[in-house]
Each structure stands twice: as structure tokens, then as C-alpha cells.
Scaffold this motif. Sequence first.
Motif, PDB file in Angstrom:
ATOM      1  N   SER A  51      -3.723  -7.880   8.320  1.00  0.00           N
ATOM      2  CA  SER A  51      -2.301  -7.667   8.592  1.00  0.00           C
ATOM      3  C   SER A  51      -2.425  -7.822  10.022  1.00  0.00           C
TER       4      SER A  51
ATOM      5  N   HIS B  14       4.804   0.698  -2.060  1.00  0.00           N
ATOM      6  CA  HIS B  14       5.404   1.226  -0.746  1.00  0.00           C
ATOM      7  C   HIS B  14       6.769   0.775  -0.574  1.00  0.00           C
TER       8      HIS B  14
ATOM      9  N   ASP C  62      -3.467  -0.521   8.018  1.00  0.00           N
ATOM     10  CA  ASP C  62      -2.603  -0.258   7.041  1.00  0.00           C
ATOM     11  C   ASP C  62      -3.182   0.088   5.718  1.00  0.00           C
TER      12      ASP C  62
ATOM     13  N   HIS D 270       2.733  -4.042  13.037  1.00  0.00           N
ATOM     14  CA  HIS D 270       4.186  -3.985  12.289  1.00  0.00           C
ATOM     15  C   HIS D 270       4.857  -3.641  13.592  1.00  0.00           C
TER      16      HIS D 270
ATOM     17  N   GLN E  97      -4.019 -13.068   2.514  1.00  0.00           N
ATOM     18  CA  GLN E  97      -4.968 -12.370   1.602  1.00  0.00           C
ATOM     19  C   GLN E  97      -5.437 -13.500   0.767  1.00  0.00           C
TER      20      GLN E  97
ATOM     21  N   ASN F 230       0.788 -11.206   6.839  1.00  0.00           N
ATOM     22  CA  ASN F 230      -0.464 -10.871   5.934  1.00  0.00           C
ATOM     23  C   ASN F 230      -1.194 -12.206   5.450  1.00  0.00           C
TER      24      ASN F 230
ATOM     25  N   GLU G  37      -1.916   0.424   2.867  1.00  0.00           N
ATOM     26  CA  GLU G  37      -1.479  -0.217   1.552  1.00  0.00           C
ATOM     27  C   GLU G  37      -2.192  -1.499   1.368  1.00  0.00           C
ATOM     28  N   VAL G  38      -2.695  -2.163   2.386  1.00  0.00           N
ATOM     29  CA  VAL G  38      -3.084  -3.610   2.384  1.00  0.00           C
ATOM     30  C   VAL G  38      -4.693  -3.819   2.241  1.00  0.00           C
TER      31      VAL G  38
ATOM     32  N   ALA H  25       5.265  -3.983  -4.431  1.00  0.00           N
ATOM     33  CA  ALA H  25       3.783  -4.115  -4.140  1.00  0.00           C
ATOM     34  C   ALA H  25       3.340  -5.576  -4.241  1.00  0.00           C
TER      35      ALA H  25
ATOM     36  N   THR I 117      -4.528  -7.345  -1.884  1.00  0.00           N
ATOM     37  CA  THR I 117      -3.232  -6.908  -2.447  1.00  0.00           C
ATOM     38  C   THR I 117      -2.634  -6.074  -1.720  1.00  0.00           C
ATOM     39  N   ASN I 118      -1.354  -5.598  -1.834  1.00  0.00           N
ATOM     40  CA  ASN I 118      -0.406  -4.716  -0.917  1.00  0.00           C
ATOM     41  C   ASN I 118      -0.308  -3.313  -2.169  1.00  0.00           C
TER      42      ASN I 118
END
Length: 220
Positions: free
Chosen positions: A55, A119, A48, A58, A110, A108, A50-51, A197, A115-116
Motif C-alpha cells: 500500500s 475498516h 497499515d 494515505h 495484492q 493497493n 488492515e492490509v 473489507a 487482503t484488507n
Amino acid sequence: MARQLDLSVRPIFSTPLLVFAVPDCACINQELKQAVLDHESTQLTYADREVIGWSSPHDMSMMEWAGKPLKQLFDAVTQVAELATEFSGRTGRTAQHPHWQVVEIWSNVQRNGGTNGYHAHPGSYWSGVYYVDVGDITDMEDKGGELQLFDPRGCLPRMLAPYLRYSLPELHDAGNTISFTPATGQCVMFPGWQHHAVAPYKGVAPRISVAFNLEPILNK
């Protein structure tokens, strides 16, 4: 002498943000936290972009390895979605509330620096995140990890006149980003089109969350 005007100011085009505590969250969190950390230790992160962090896929596969606490969690989530949504006048079923189902779930994890990115969740009417453990996030210290929610109109209200703002406090967020500091056991839901985010997390303890997308069940 100035005349008194009959002025009516109505904030319009609101975006719903649903925040609620999940019943029996302590028991749910204990089981979910162990299941997620166990899975993280044996499975590579889902690809992903974005991550920054770990994760899971999905899809609905999380039900296979964390089904029991998830069922209890989503009983509450779908109940909230039902209460917060009704059929439109085009259906002839005005004021009736559709039932909901979860169609995607992922977890998720972290740690420091996680961070994400910015999106949205296309194709989902309701999306959300449940906080299994917020790690070191508090209101007292700047540990990051807040959920950031972006004005759907973008920065346009501030670009046109950055030296002005609307006089109603309810409208002071126009063109801004809202930062929501989560708490363990809290669930947050928002429209799938709402861009969001996660601010960079600066804590040591793992920040663990479960994200999801919902779809209405229209044949009931």
C-alpha cells in the motif's frame, strides 16, 4: 373469508452504493498500472495494519507520481459525487449540489493471500475504490478478492431471530455481508462510515486498486 388489507411496505434506511464505469478506463489503467507497479518495486509498503499486501501512503503524494491518469479518474469521481449529493434543508440551498475534492489517495497491490481487514474511513462523507486491474477475479471462479460490505446495524437482525427473514427480497440482506465482485475499470463509492473489507485474494496476477476519500467544497 380473509379480508384484503391495504398494506404498504417501504424499505427504509437504505445505504447508497454507487457503481460506475469510468470513461476511457483502458488508457487510465495502462498508465496507472505501470506507475503503481513501478512505485511498488522501489518503495516499502505503507504501515497499515488492515492490509496484507503493498500500500502507498494515505495522503495526496500519489499525485506526484501518478498525477495525469488520476486527474482524469477523479474528474469522473467528483462528478458522480456531485450528482449523488445535495445540500440539506438546514442550509437554505436545498436541491443545490456541492462540489467535491479528493483529500486522500492511496494504491493497493495484492497478490496470492492479500487482503484488507474490516475498516471504515472516518471523517469522509464519500469514500471509494477504483479497480485498475482485478487480476484473476472472475464471476466463474472462486479467486476471492471481493469487496465485502457489512450491514451498518451489525448482525443484530440475525442474532434476534436467525430462523426468520423479512418477506421483501430487498430486505433479505439484513444482518448479512454483501460481497461485490469488481471488474477492471469499475469504480465503487460508498459513505465513509460504511464498514468494508477485501476477501483474501487467491489469484496470481496482481490485484491493483486505488482508494480515495472525498470532502465537499462548501465555499462555492
